[in-house]
Enzyme design. Structure first.
Site, PDB file in Angstrom:
ATOM      1  N   GLY A  15      -1.028  -3.317   1.275  1.00 63.25           N
ATOM      2  CA  GLY A  15      -2.668  -1.881   1.492  1.00 63.25           C
ATOM      3  C   GLY A  15      -4.135  -2.138   0.585  1.00 63.25           C
ATOM      4  N   ARG A  76      -1.039  -6.726   5.417  1.00 61.49           N
ATOM      5  CA  ARG A  76       0.162  -6.879   5.243  1.00 61.49           C
ATOM      6  C   ARG A  76       0.867  -7.877   6.580  1.00 61.49           C
ATOM      7  NH1 ARG A  76       1.449  -2.574   2.905  1.00 61.49           N
ATOM      8  NH2 ARG A  76       0.222  -0.742   3.476  1.00 61.49           N
ATOM      9  N   ASP A 107       4.591  -3.296  -3.639  1.00 61.93           N
ATOM     10  CA  ASP A 107       6.137  -4.087  -4.022  1.00 61.93           C
ATOM     11  C   ASP A 107       6.328  -4.508  -2.981  1.00 61.93           C
ATOM     12  OD1 ASP A 107       6.020  -1.909  -1.814  1.00 61.93           O
ATOM     13  OD2 ASP A 107       7.535  -1.051  -2.794  1.00 61.93           O
ATOM     14  N   THR A 129      -1.187  -0.520  -6.303  1.00 57.89           N
ATOM     15  CA  THR A 129      -1.451   0.618  -4.993  1.00 57.89           C
ATOM     16  C   THR A 129      -1.246   1.832  -4.550  1.00 57.89           C
ATOM     17  OG1 THR A 129       0.263   1.393  -3.479  1.00 57.89           O
ATOM     18  CG2 THR A 129       1.378   0.477  -5.087  1.00 57.89           C
ATOM     19  N   ASP A 131       0.389   4.579  -4.523  1.00 61.20           N
ATOM     20  CA  ASP A 131       1.211   4.880  -3.661  1.00 61.20           C
ATOM     21  C   ASP A 131       2.435   4.959  -5.124  1.00 61.20           C
ATOM     22  OD1 ASP A 131       1.412   5.390  -1.616  1.00 61.20           O
ATOM     23  OD2 ASP A 131       2.543   4.138  -0.732  1.00 61.20           O
ATOM     24  N   ASP A 133       4.306   3.863  -6.797  1.00 62.16           N
ATOM     25  CA  ASP A 133       6.011   3.540  -6.379  1.00 62.16           C
ATOM     26  C   ASP A 133       6.490   2.586  -6.699  1.00 62.16           C
ATOM     27  OD1 ASP A 133       4.854   2.169  -4.233  1.00 62.16           O
ATOM     28  OD2 ASP A 133       6.666   2.976  -2.440  1.00 62.16           O
ATOM     29  N   ARG A 175       3.879   7.425   2.071  1.00 64.71           N
ATOM     30  CA  ARG A 175       5.249   6.905   3.095  1.00 64.71           C
ATOM     31  C   ARG A 175       7.159   7.279   1.842  1.00 64.71           C
ATOM     32  NH1 ARG A 175       4.212   2.042   6.007  1.00 64.71           N
ATOM     33  NH2 ARG A 175       2.715   2.910   6.672  1.00 64.71           N
TER      34      ARG A 175
END
Ligand code: F6P
Length: 325
Positions: A15, A76, A107, A129, A131, A133, A175
């Site tokens: 992303g 992706r 990741d 990212t 996110d 994460d 997500r």
């Protein structure tokens, strides 16, 4: 191993995240300043597999520090999940005569690096990212811009929901991780937030009960944040309305949060991380990732980053609830 490093590839993968362009700029210009050649690879790992490349000059990265998205484009790549795809990508790396591949991504992109490393590709990672994460690093490029976009949306929704004395349920991206949701809820002054890490201790009944309690103490409107990974945002809004009688609207921010001009924080981290990634290549480092921890940039072995576990501190959730009475 003592071959002088002359040529690197750079790609963005997964992303897109605001600040990726600032990282590309930093990689290209740091490398050119050290007399290295830089090959820009388009569309992430797909572009490596298909040989979609372009030699990068300093002017190719002019006027991009302020742009969201990625000028190299991204994807992706299902093909990179296959051994055939990985072999093809490694073969192109060899044909191009690259000494290192700088991967700017999340990741999933790091998992791709791990596979390529098995075929002798020297991968250096830059965490990017929205996110946040990713293991081993406290910061990932794009997070700050995404949170500011979410906070801005909450500010606007506050205007309309307070005017109508309504409840607003806002879905933000994430997500598998609730960092964006937590930060948006805290900075947007939301009353409640639902996110994947707290799935076991949360449910819609509690959220609805909280809204009823807050109304009984004089609140005239409500803002609830839901992370994408929880889902059911429209249903939650419908349930709130039917159970409480409070007019409720759902807003799903979706990919709005991935775009936009990167904040100063994202440009700063992207510039620094891009610089350190190339420096790592110059120092002869192999398969490492740039991290930002305790206020400093550091390099970590790619493999070590997989064994680390980043956890969202649930105290943030408690504090959001405390501040929402
Ligand atoms: O890049 C991270 C992210 O934006 C997540 O927050 C979200 O769940 C996912 O990507 C969406 O992916 P895609 O753009 O492929 O639908």
């Amino acid at each position: 191993m003592d071959k002088k490093i002359k040529k690197i590839g750079v790609l963005t993968s997964g992303g897109d995240a605001p600040g990726m362009n600032a990282a590309i700029r930093a990689v290209v210009r740091t490398a050119l300043s050290s007399q290295m050649e830089v090959i820009g690879i388009r569309k992430g790992y797909n572009g490596l597999i298909n040989g979609e490349i372009k030699e990068m000059s300093s002017r190719d990265v002019s006027n991009i520090i302020n742009l969201g998205g990625t000028v190299l484009h991204t994807a992706r790549s299902p093909e990179m999940l296959t051994i055939e795809g990985q072999k093809k990508a490694a073969a192109i790396y060899d044909i191009l005569g690259l000494d290192a591949l700088i991967v700017i991504g999340g990741d999933g992109s790091y998992r791709g690096m791990r596979e390529l490393a098995k075929f002798g590709v020297n991968c250096i990672g830059i965490p990017a990212t929205i996110d946040l994460d990713m293991n081993g690093t406290e910061y990932t490029i794009g997070f700050d811009t995404a949170v500011n976009t979410g906070m801005d949306a909450l500010n606007k929704l506050r205007d309309t929901s307070s005017s109508h004395e309504r409840c607003s349920v806002v879905e933000v991206m994430g997500r598998n991780a609730g960092y964006i949701a937590i930060w948006c809820a805290m900075t947007g002054g939301a009353e409640d937030v639902m996110f994947p890490e707290a799935k076991d201790i949360q449910d819609s009944k509690k959220v609805i009960q909280q809204i009823i309690t807050n109304r009984s103490t004089g609140k005239r409107h409500n803002l609830i944040v839901v992370a994408e990974g929880i889902g059911g945002t429209q249903k939650l809004a419908d349930d709130i309305q039917s159970i409480t009688g409070i007019q409720t609207r759902a807003t799903i921010l979706g990919h709005l949060q991935r775009g936009g001009t990167p904040t100063a924080t994202d440009r700063m981290h992207a510039s620094m991380m891009g610089y350190y990634a190339v420096k790592a290549v110059l120092e002869g480092r192999q398969n490492q990732v740039v991290c930002f921890n305790r206020g400093r940039y550091e390099m970590l072995d790619l493999e070590a980053s997989f064994s680390m576990q980043k956890t969202l501190d649930l105290e943030y959730y408690d504090i959001i609830k405390t501040l929402s009475i």
